[in-house]
Design a protein around this motif. Structure first.
Motif, PDB file in Angstrom:
ATOM      1  N   ASP A 144       0.814  -1.209   0.000  1.00 25.25           N
ATOM      2  CA  ASP A 144       0.000   0.000   0.000  1.00 25.25           C
ATOM      3  C   ASP A 144       0.850   1.263   0.000  1.00 25.25           C
ATOM      4  O   ASP A 144       0.398   2.321  -0.464  1.00 25.25           O
ATOM      5  CB  ASP A 144      -0.929   0.022   1.218  1.00 25.25           C
ATOM      6  CG  ASP A 144      -2.074  -0.964   1.098  1.00 25.25           C
ATOM      7  OD1 ASP A 144      -2.559  -1.171  -0.027  1.00 25.25           O
ATOM      8  OD2 ASP A 144      -2.479  -1.534   2.122  1.00 25.25           O
ATOM      9  N   MET A 145       2.060   1.172   0.512  1.00 26.85           N
ATOM     10  CA  MET A 145       2.932   2.350   0.530  1.00 26.85           C
ATOM     11  C   MET A 145       3.418   2.725  -0.860  1.00 26.85           C
ATOM     12  O   MET A 145       4.042   3.766  -1.050  1.00 26.85           O
ATOM     13  CB  MET A 145       4.106   2.112   1.477  1.00 26.85           C
ATOM     14  CG  MET A 145       3.659   1.983   2.931  1.00 26.85           C
ATOM     15  SD  MET A 145       5.014   1.942   4.118  1.00 26.85           S
ATOM     16  CE  MET A 145       5.685   0.296   3.848  1.00 26.85           C
ATOM     17  N   HIS A 146       3.121   1.867  -1.839  1.00 24.98           N
ATOM     18  CA  HIS A 146       3.477   2.152  -3.224  1.00 24.98           C
ATOM     19  C   HIS A 146       2.245   2.491  -4.082  1.00 24.98           C
ATOM     20  O   HIS A 146       2.333   2.500  -5.315  1.00 24.98           O
ATOM     21  CB  HIS A 146       4.230   0.967  -3.833  1.00 24.98           C
ATOM     22  CG  HIS A 146       5.629   0.828  -3.314  1.00 24.98           C
ATOM     23  ND1 HIS A 146       6.634   1.703  -3.661  1.00 24.98           N
ATOM     24  CD2 HIS A 146       6.188  -0.070  -2.454  1.00 24.98           C
ATOM     25  CE1 HIS A 146       7.755   1.345  -3.065  1.00 24.98           C
ATOM     26  NE2 HIS A 146       7.509   0.275  -2.318  1.00 24.98           N
ATOM     27  N   LEU A 147       1.135   2.761  -3.450  1.00 28.13           N
ATOM     28  CA  LEU A 147      -0.052   3.193  -4.185  1.00 28.13           C
ATOM     29  C   LEU A 147       0.164   4.602  -4.740  1.00 28.13           C
ATOM     30  O   LEU A 147       0.928   5.399  -4.184  1.00 28.13           O
ATOM     31  CB  LEU A 147      -1.287   3.166  -3.281  1.00 28.13           C
ATOM     32  CG  LEU A 147      -1.702   1.795  -2.737  1.00 28.13           C
ATOM     33  CD1 LEU A 147      -2.909   1.936  -1.813  1.00 28.13           C
ATOM     34  CD2 LEU A 147      -2.020   0.828  -3.874  1.00 28.13           C
ATOM     35  N   LYS A 148      -0.528   4.933  -5.798  1.00 34.24           N
ATOM     36  CA  LYS A 148      -0.324   6.209  -6.492  1.00 34.24           C
ATOM     37  C   LYS A 148      -0.465   7.448  -5.608  1.00 34.24           C
ATOM     38  O   LYS A 148       0.276   8.421  -5.794  1.00 34.24           O
ATOM     39  CB  LYS A 148      -1.290   6.304  -7.679  1.00 34.24           C
ATOM     40  CG  LYS A 148      -0.917   5.411  -8.849  1.00 34.24           C
ATOM     41  CD  LYS A 148      -1.932   5.549  -9.976  1.00 34.24           C
ATOM     42  CE  LYS A 148      -1.571   4.645 -11.147  1.00 34.24           C
ATOM     43  NZ  LYS A 148      -2.592   4.699 -12.230  1.00 34.24           N
ATOM     44  N   LEU A 185       6.422  -1.942  -9.809  1.00 32.58           N
ATOM     45  CA  LEU A 185       5.688  -1.460  -8.643  1.00 32.58           C
ATOM     46  C   LEU A 185       4.253  -1.061  -8.960  1.00 32.58           C
ATOM     47  O   LEU A 185       3.428  -0.941  -8.061  1.00 32.58           O
ATOM     48  CB  LEU A 185       6.421  -0.268  -8.013  1.00 32.58           C
ATOM     49  CG  LEU A 185       7.591  -0.639  -7.100  1.00 32.58           C
ATOM     50  CD1 LEU A 185       8.373   0.606  -6.707  1.00 32.58           C
ATOM     51  CD2 LEU A 185       7.084  -1.363  -5.861  1.00 32.58           C
ATOM     52  N   THR A 186       3.936  -0.883 -10.222  1.00 32.15           N
ATOM     53  CA  THR A 186       2.574  -0.500 -10.591  1.00 32.15           C
ATOM     54  C   THR A 186       1.549  -1.566 -10.226  1.00 32.15           C
ATOM     55  O   THR A 186       0.353  -1.258 -10.106  1.00 32.15           O
ATOM     56  CB  THR A 186       2.487  -0.220 -12.105  1.00 32.15           C
ATOM     57  OG1 THR A 186       3.033  -1.333 -12.831  1.00 32.15           O
ATOM     58  CG2 THR A 186       3.266   1.046 -12.470  1.00 32.15           C
ATOM     59  N   VAL A 187       1.985  -2.821 -10.014  1.00 30.52           N
ATOM     60  CA  VAL A 187       1.013  -3.856  -9.643  1.00 30.52           C
ATOM     61  C   VAL A 187       0.456  -3.622  -8.238  1.00 30.52           C
ATOM     62  O   VAL A 187      -0.561  -4.208  -7.870  1.00 30.52           O
ATOM     63  CB  VAL A 187       1.597  -5.282  -9.750  1.00 30.52           C
ATOM     64  CG1 VAL A 187       2.006  -5.601 -11.180  1.00 30.52           C
ATOM     65  CG2 VAL A 187       2.760  -5.484  -8.784  1.00 30.52           C
ATOM     66  N   HIS A 192      -2.795  -5.017  -6.067  1.00 30.62           N
ATOM     67  CA  HIS A 192      -2.523  -5.020  -4.625  1.00 30.62           C
ATOM     68  C   HIS A 192      -1.559  -6.147  -4.249  1.00 30.62           C
ATOM     69  O   HIS A 192      -1.719  -6.829  -3.245  1.00 30.62           O
ATOM     70  CB  HIS A 192      -3.818  -5.088  -3.809  1.00 30.62           C
ATOM     71  CG  HIS A 192      -4.570  -3.791  -3.831  1.00 30.62           C
ATOM     72  ND1 HIS A 192      -4.385  -2.802  -2.895  1.00 30.62           N
ATOM     73  CD2 HIS A 192      -5.482  -3.306  -4.723  1.00 30.62           C
ATOM     74  CE1 HIS A 192      -5.158  -1.772  -3.182  1.00 30.62           C
ATOM     75  NE2 HIS A 192      -5.830  -2.050  -4.288  1.00 30.62           N
ATOM     76  N   ARG A 193      -0.533  -6.281  -5.059  1.00 32.65           N
ATOM     77  CA  ARG A 193       0.539  -7.241  -4.843  1.00 32.65           C
ATOM     78  C   ARG A 193       1.882  -6.511  -4.950  1.00 32.65           C
ATOM     79  O   ARG A 193       1.938  -5.358  -5.374  1.00 32.65           O
ATOM     80  CB  ARG A 193       0.506  -8.360  -5.897  1.00 32.65           C
ATOM     81  CG  ARG A 193      -0.750  -9.226  -5.915  1.00 32.65           C
ATOM     82  CD  ARG A 193      -0.685 -10.196  -7.082  1.00 32.65           C
ATOM     83  NE  ARG A 193      -1.842 -11.061  -7.199  1.00 32.65           N
ATOM     84  CZ  ARG A 193      -1.930 -12.280  -6.688  1.00 32.65           C
ATOM     85  NH1 ARG A 193      -0.911 -12.795  -6.010  1.00 32.65           N
ATOM     86  NH2 ARG A 193      -3.019 -13.008  -6.861  1.00 32.65           N
TER      87      ARG A 193
END
Length: 249
Positions: A144-148, A185-187, A192-193
Motif C-alpha cells: 500500500d505504501m506504493h499506491l499512487k 511497482l505498478t502492480v 494489490h501485490r
C-alpha cells in the motif's frame, strides 16, 4: 474449545506439508482469548497466526507494533500474547482513516477492548512509533505504501522510521501478497501485490538484515499471480510471502 481449535489448525498445517514452528503457550492462549470476534477466529486456518507470531518471536512483556492494523485481527492476538506487562501500538495511518472512516472506528473498537493497546494515527511521513520496540509487524499492507496517492519514497521513509524505533536486535516482519517475479511497482495499484525481491531490497537499504524468508507458510502454488487480490476466485487464497528482518545489534 478454543485451545482445541488451535491444535487442530496446527495439525492441519503439518498434514499439508507446511513447516510448523513450535508455538509457545502465550500464543496458544492468545488465539483462545474470549474477546476475539468469531469472524476473526474463523480466519485462523487460512492466516496461520500462531505459526506466524512464533516466527516473529512474540513473547510476554514485549513492546510491539501492529503497523497498518486494518480491522485489528493481529492487534487482538498480540495484546494477550504480550500480556499485561507488554505493550501494543496499533497504527492506522491518517491517510487511510481519511480515505475510509471505518478504519478509525475499527481502531477505536480494538483499543476499547484491550488496556495494553495504544492507538497511533499519524501520517506515514511521521508515524510516531516509540523507541525500543521488539517487533514491528505489517500484514498484507506493505504494498500500500506504493499506491499512487503516496510519494515515491514513502516506503523508504517508513522503513527508516521502523529501523529507528526498533531496539538493536528487534524484528521487522512483513507479510504481503506475492506478485510475479520481476513485476513493476505498478502492480501495487492494479493488483494489490508486490514483488518479494523489491521488498527485500527496500528494507535492506534501511539497514536491516534478512534472517528468514518463508514462501510456504502462507503460500499457494495455485495462485498464478495474474489476478488482483480482491478477485472472487482468489480472494482469501492468495500466494503470500513472509519476510523476517532484524535490526543489527
Amino acid at each position: 474449545m478454543a485451545r482445541n481449535l488451535v491444535v487442530s489448525v496446527l495439525a492441519m498445517a503439518a498434514f499439508a506439508g507446511v513447516a510448523v514452528a513450535a508455538v509457545p503457550e502465550n500464543l496458544t492462549a492468545a488465539l483462545g482469548d474470549q474477546k476475539r470476534p468469531p469472524a476473526d477466529s474463523s480466519r485462523d486456518v487460512a492466516r496461520k497466526p500462531a505459526e506466524l507470531l512464533a516466527l516473529a518471536e512474540v513473547k510476554p512483556g514485549q513492546k510491539v507494533a501492529d503497523f497498518m492494523m486494518g480491522g485489528g485481527y493481529f492487534t487482538r492476538i498480540l495484546s494477550p500474547a504480550v500480556g499485561p506487562s507488554g505493550k501494543v501500538y496499533a497504527y492506522q495511518s491518517a491517510e487511510f482513516i481519511k480515505f475510509r472512516a471505518a478504519y478509525g472506528a475499527e481502531q477505536s473498537s480494538v483499543v476499547a477492548d484491550y488496556k495494553n493497546v495504544t492507538p497511533l494515527t499519524a501520517p506515514l511521513s511521521a508515524v510516531g512509533l516509540p523507541d525500543g520496540l521488539d517487533l514491528v509487524l505489517t500484514v498484507q499492507n506493505y504494498h500500500d505504501m506504493h499506491l499512487k496517492p503516496f510519494p515515491a519514497d514513502t516506503a523508504d521513509g517508513v522503513n527508516r522510521q521502523v529501523f529507528k524505533a526498533l531496539r538493536p536486535g528487534g524484528l521487522y516482519v512483513i507479510v504481503d501478497h506475492a506478485a510475479a517475479a520481476g513485476s513493476p511497482l505498478t502492480v501495487a495499484d492494479t493488483q494489490h501485490r508486490i514483488d518479494e525481491a523489491i521488498v527485500k531490497k527496500e528494507v535492506e537499504a534501511a539497514g536491516f538484515k534478512l534472517v528468514a524468508a518463508d514462501d510456504k507458510l502462507l503460500g499457494n502454488p495455485a495462485d498464478d499471480h495474474s489476478k488482483g487480490v480482491f478477485d472472487p476466485s482468489i480472494r482469501g487464497k492468495t500466494d503470500q510471502f513472509v519476510l523476517k528482518f532484524r535490526k543489527p545489534k
